[in-house]
Scaffold this motif. Structure first.
Motif, PDB file in Angstrom:
ATOM      1  N   ILE A 119     -37.359  45.267  -8.723  1.00 51.19           N
ATOM      2  CA  ILE A 119     -36.162  46.115  -8.810  1.00 51.19           C
ATOM      3  C   ILE A 119     -36.439  47.314  -9.720  1.00 51.19           C
ATOM      4  O   ILE A 119     -36.093  48.453  -9.382  1.00 51.19           O
ATOM      5  CB  ILE A 119     -34.944  45.316  -9.304  1.00 51.19           C
ATOM      6  CG1 ILE A 119     -34.519  44.287  -8.251  1.00 51.19           C
ATOM      7  CG2 ILE A 119     -33.777  46.243  -9.636  1.00 51.19           C
ATOM      8  CD1 ILE A 119     -33.457  43.300  -8.733  1.00 51.19           C
ATOM      9  N   ILE A 122     -38.610  49.863  -7.866  1.00 50.56           N
ATOM     10  CA  ILE A 122     -37.858  50.620  -6.855  1.00 50.56           C
ATOM     11  C   ILE A 122     -36.955  51.648  -7.545  1.00 50.56           C
ATOM     12  O   ILE A 122     -36.866  52.796  -7.104  1.00 50.56           O
ATOM     13  CB  ILE A 122     -37.042  49.671  -5.953  1.00 50.56           C
ATOM     14  CG1 ILE A 122     -37.996  48.779  -5.129  1.00 50.56           C
ATOM     15  CG2 ILE A 122     -36.137  50.472  -5.017  1.00 50.56           C
ATOM     16  CD1 ILE A 122     -37.300  47.660  -4.377  1.00 50.56           C
ATOM     17  N   ILE A 123     -36.321  51.257  -8.633  1.00 51.97           N
ATOM     18  CA  ILE A 123     -35.456  52.184  -9.370  1.00 51.97           C
ATOM     19  C   ILE A 123     -36.267  53.362  -9.916  1.00 51.97           C
ATOM     20  O   ILE A 123     -35.830  54.512  -9.847  1.00 51.97           O
ATOM     21  CB  ILE A 123     -34.686  51.453 -10.478  1.00 51.97           C
ATOM     22  CG1 ILE A 123     -33.610  50.563  -9.858  1.00 51.97           C
ATOM     23  CG2 ILE A 123     -34.068  52.435 -11.476  1.00 51.97           C
ATOM     24  CD1 ILE A 123     -32.909  49.641 -10.828  1.00 51.97           C
ATOM     25  N   THR A 126     -36.899  55.739  -6.993  1.00 53.13           N
ATOM     26  CA  THR A 126     -35.806  56.285  -6.184  1.00 53.13           C
ATOM     27  C   THR A 126     -34.727  57.000  -6.981  1.00 53.13           C
ATOM     28  O   THR A 126     -33.844  57.617  -6.377  1.00 53.13           O
ATOM     29  CB  THR A 126     -35.126  55.156  -5.370  1.00 53.13           C
ATOM     30  OG1 THR A 126     -34.659  54.149  -6.261  1.00 53.13           O
ATOM     31  CG2 THR A 126     -36.076  54.565  -4.357  1.00 53.13           C
ATOM     32  N   ALA A 160     -29.025  54.332  -5.089  1.00 53.24           N
ATOM     33  CA  ALA A 160     -30.419  53.888  -5.183  1.00 53.24           C
ATOM     34  C   ALA A 160     -30.537  52.566  -5.930  1.00 53.24           C
ATOM     35  O   ALA A 160     -31.332  51.699  -5.545  1.00 53.24           O
ATOM     36  CB  ALA A 160     -31.259  54.966  -5.876  1.00 53.24           C
ATOM     37  N   ALA A 164     -31.872  49.173  -4.377  1.00 49.43           N
ATOM     38  CA  ALA A 164     -33.039  48.537  -4.993  1.00 49.43           C
ATOM     39  C   ALA A 164     -32.819  47.037  -5.130  1.00 49.43           C
ATOM     40  O   ALA A 164     -33.715  46.238  -4.824  1.00 49.43           O
ATOM     41  CB  ALA A 164     -33.313  49.162  -6.358  1.00 49.43           C
ATOM     42  N   ALA A 168     -35.032  44.451  -2.874  1.00 50.06           N
ATOM     43  CA  ALA A 168     -35.863  43.468  -3.580  1.00 50.06           C
ATOM     44  C   ALA A 168     -35.498  42.051  -3.144  1.00 50.06           C
ATOM     45  O   ALA A 168     -36.381  41.209  -2.944  1.00 50.06           O
ATOM     46  CB  ALA A 168     -35.708  43.622  -5.091  1.00 50.06           C
TER      47      ALA A 168
END
Length: 173
Positions: A119, A122-123, A126, A160, A164, A168
């Motif tokens: 997570i 991805i954060i 993004t 986002a 995320a 995930a």
């Protein structure tokens, strides 16, 4: 292939220079004028950047971030967001380097393959450093009223973050 990758920037600079010469542009003079403008922009936005970086440093060093994370933990658990990610979510809009420090701490503590690590990754990929970007770009051109930009950017970051968490969870099944 590696030679092309290593030479891509000199190739682009050479191509732009040759194109400018063919079009009759005084390439060197244009470069010097652009450099002068760049320095003046740096001088104009420096106070804003300094204030933001000092603010982020004080926010992290004072421990307020830890208290705020503990306070908001029950709320973020409702949407399935691990509370360990909250410091990253609050630092990322302010400072990319501060967010990288928090992100590194998260990966060291929980691992890159954990749900928290995924997570956080991805954060990091993004979301945007909203306030830093607004300061640099709007400060460079002298815009003082940001109108709807801030709210649009915050909504994009919230989207986002939600995506995320969901992505995930889908990836880890």
């Amino acid at each position: 292939m590696n030679y092309i990758i290593l030479a891509i920037i000199p190739i682009i600079v050479g191509a732009v220079t040759i194109y400018g010469i063919l079009k009759g542009v005084k390439v060197y003079e244009c470069f010097v004028e652009g450099a002068k403008d760049g320095i003046s922009i740096c001088i104009r936005i420096f106070p804003y950047l300094l204030a933001m970086l000092v603010g982020v440093g004080v926010f992290r060093a004072s421990g307020i971030l830890g208290y705020f994370t503990a306070l908001i933990a029950p709320v973020v658990k409702l949407i399935g967001l691990p509370s360990e990610i909250v410091p990253l979510i609050f630092i990322k809009p302010l400072s990319g380097s501060g967010a990288m420090g928090v992100f590194t701490d998260i990966l060291k503590q929980y691992g890159a393959d954990s749900i928290i690590g995924i997570i956080a990754s991805i954060i990091m990929g993004t979301t945007e450093t909203i306030f830093y970007t607004l300061t640099v770009y709007y400060g460079a051109v002298g815009i003082k009223k940001i109108r709807h930009t801030l709210w649009s950017a915050i909504i994009a970051d919230i989207t986002a973050i939600i995506m995320a968490v969901n992505l995930a969870r889908i990836l880890l099944g």
